[in-house]
Structure formats: C-alpha cells, structure tokens
Enzyme design. Sequence first.
Site, PDB file in Angstrom:
ATOM      1  N   ASP A  97      42.811  45.981  35.721  1.00  0.00           N
ATOM      2  CA  ASP A  97      42.554  45.781  34.296  1.00  0.00           C
ATOM      3  C   ASP A  97      41.859  47.022  33.749  1.00  0.00           C
ATOM      4  O   ASP A  97      41.737  48.041  34.438  1.00  0.00           O
ATOM      5  CB  ASP A  97      41.738  44.507  34.063  1.00  0.00           C
ATOM      6  CG  ASP A  97      40.296  44.628  34.552  1.00  0.00           C
ATOM      7  OD1 ASP A  97      39.956  45.621  35.246  1.00  0.00           O
ATOM      8  OD2 ASP A  97      39.499  43.717  34.244  1.00  0.00           O
ATOM      9  N   TYR A 137      49.407  41.800  35.943  1.00  0.00           N
ATOM     10  CA  TYR A 137      47.956  41.751  36.151  1.00  0.00           C
ATOM     11  C   TYR A 137      47.497  40.327  36.451  1.00  0.00           C
ATOM     12  O   TYR A 137      46.739  40.084  37.404  1.00  0.00           O
ATOM     13  CB  TYR A 137      47.181  42.276  34.941  1.00  0.00           C
ATOM     14  CG  TYR A 137      45.745  41.813  34.995  1.00  0.00           C
ATOM     15  CD1 TYR A 137      44.838  42.415  35.874  1.00  0.00           C
ATOM     16  CD2 TYR A 137      45.318  40.707  34.261  1.00  0.00           C
ATOM     17  CE1 TYR A 137      43.541  41.954  35.990  1.00  0.00           C
ATOM     18  CE2 TYR A 137      44.024  40.236  34.375  1.00  0.00           C
ATOM     19  CZ  TYR A 137      43.139  40.859  35.236  1.00  0.00           C
ATOM     20  OH  TYR A 137      41.859  40.382  35.372  1.00  0.00           O
ATOM     21  N   GLU A 173      41.842  33.490  33.290  1.00  0.00           N
ATOM     22  CA  GLU A 173      42.540  34.766  33.236  1.00  0.00           C
ATOM     23  C   GLU A 173      43.431  34.870  32.001  1.00  0.00           C
ATOM     24  O   GLU A 173      43.532  35.941  31.386  1.00  0.00           O
ATOM     25  CB  GLU A 173      43.362  34.995  34.503  1.00  0.00           C
ATOM     26  CG  GLU A 173      42.531  35.315  35.732  1.00  0.00           C
ATOM     27  CD  GLU A 173      41.731  36.604  35.596  1.00  0.00           C
ATOM     28  OE1 GLU A 173      42.151  37.485  34.814  1.00  0.00           O
ATOM     29  OE2 GLU A 173      40.706  36.744  36.268  1.00  0.00           O
TER      30      GLU A 173
END
Length: 348
Positions: A146, A128, A45
């Site tokens: 996203d 996020y 990520e």
Amino acid sequence: MRYSADAQDLLAWYDRHARVMPWRVSPTDRAAGIRPDPYAVWLSEVMLQQTTVAAVRDYFRRFTARWPGIRDLAAAEDAEVMGEWAGLGYYARARNLLKCARVVANDLNGRFPDTYDGLLALPGIGPYTAAAISSIAFDRAETVLDGNVERVMARLHDIHDPLPGSKPLLKEKAAALTPSVRPGDYAQAVMDLGATICTPKSPACGICPWRDPCAARAEGTAADLPRKMPKKAKPTRYGIVYLGRRADGAWLMERRPDKGLLGGMLGWPGTDWGEHVADTPPCPANWQDLGTEVRHTFTHFHLILTVKVADLPLGQSAGNGFFVEKTDFRPSDLPTVMRKAFDLARTA
C-alpha cells in the site's frame, strides 16, 4: 524458511508497538493461537481503501454491530448498507461489498477463500486487498504493497524513480523482505511502520527499527522519498441540486443509478455535473436560490453546486424521484456532498 534479520527486527518492534484496532488480533493474541476473523479483515480492508484508519474505526464498529457476520451482511437490504456507508466515500466499494458478501454467503458456504487467487476472484477485491486478506487472515506469505509500504521501501532502498512507475520495483523489494514466518504480523508491521514512524513528513528515523539498513537515511534523502510524478490539475464541474419539502415535512429525493459516482446512494434531484448547467428542476415550484454554494472535491474533479429550495404542496407528484417521510428521513444516510446541501438549506 525465510526469516531475515530485517524482518526479525521489524517484528520485534511490532510486538511492542502494534497499533490497537477493532479489527486486528494483537501479536500477543496471535501467538496464543487466536486467529483473525476473515470477515473482519475483509471488511476493514475494503473500508480502508483510500481512507484513513481514523475515519474507518466508527464505521467498522457500526457495521459489525449491525451485521456481525458475512451471512448477516449478505441478507441486508441494499439501501440500509448504502445508508450506513454514507460519508465514507468511494461508494462503489459499498456496492461491491454487498456483491462479495452474497457470493461468499451463497456460493462459498459463508467461508472466504484462503488463497490470493481465490480472493482475487471475488467482487471488489483487487491485488492489494487479496494480498492483505490472505496474509493477515490466513498467514499466507503474500506481498502487501500500500502507500505506506511503498514509502518504506523507497526509503529503505533509496529508490528515486517516481511513482507510479516505480511500483513494480518497490513490490520486488517488498517481496524480498516478506517472511514465511508470521507473514500476517509482518504485513501489519510494515504498514504500521509507514503510518507511525516512516511518515510522509518528518519521519522519525532515530527510533525506526530499520534505521541502520535504511539507505535513504544514510544518504540524507528520506524526507524526499518516494518521488511522484506531478499531478494534473483537477477540473471544476458545476451543478444544481433541488431540495423540495412537502407541506407534511416529506422530502423529495432520488436514488442515484447503481453505476457512476455516488452510485446507489440517496440524494437530492439535480442536474448533470459539467462545465455548463441548465436549470432543470424536478417539478414546477417556486424554486429559490439560497445564494450559497456547496463545494466538494472528488478524486478527479472539484464540484460546485448551487442549492435551490422550494415548498411543495401535498399533492405534488414525485416525478422520477420519491418522497421520504419526515419520520423516515435520516441526514446521516446522505453522502457527504448531499449532506452539505441539506445543512445549508436547514440553516438558511
């Protein structure tokens, strides 16, 4: 237990069409009880922030081969990690990666927090990323938003308010669909949908699992969404880099300050970047202009660099830099803009 028909349809599609990624546990394996490795989810990520899956795959494989666990990464030398990250861009991510790894390894006994708030408190993890890790790694019903999810929500609900102002509304719509059953699979499913079906151009609406409830498809506006505010024109900055090579093959180099653009990365001595540039070589030498330029684009500006080269004597002082021996120099350790300068000098 929230599990809407729309979420069921998307998960059924994901079970058949999930993308295969080196950091992902497939829906079949998850159903069999195999849990994702939080370290792998976190690493992927962070790498995927503002970077494509295609660009990240090889970097992820190299990182996990060299540092297979959070304690391995935490113990790594900064320069080695920055060198392995070279070319991936947004180098503050690499610095924060090390900070986060050391907090988890040293303060949290090598275990990532399993909640959104706990993850959000770690270096380099924003809203996020905290939502993505808590959802994918720990099956928390967090709302992941996203660029792919924003596009899917804007089309599904035919929202014409432009980004970034519409983010709160898009998140509200995404939250309403996030199920408490299989939230980790769902988060990856909705991102996959945006990446493979609900694409920015020419969305494949005919094979989309959400084609029936999609309001933009019904209105014929899908290809126009999401709307975005016009971008400001990027300014252009200029600079000079100096590639000096000693008679024994060693290169004169510097390491950029930890803070700022390309922070902590290996590079060539050079001027500041701005509208006007003064020629300030790092040491006296017969510096020759190659007559060609490096052109590179960062998030907020374009950069044009003049490249100058010189042969340096063995006794040359390194000044504020240092010499890297021929046997220790790896062009792959350079960020992309610096590697472009090296490639020009090598072929000159």
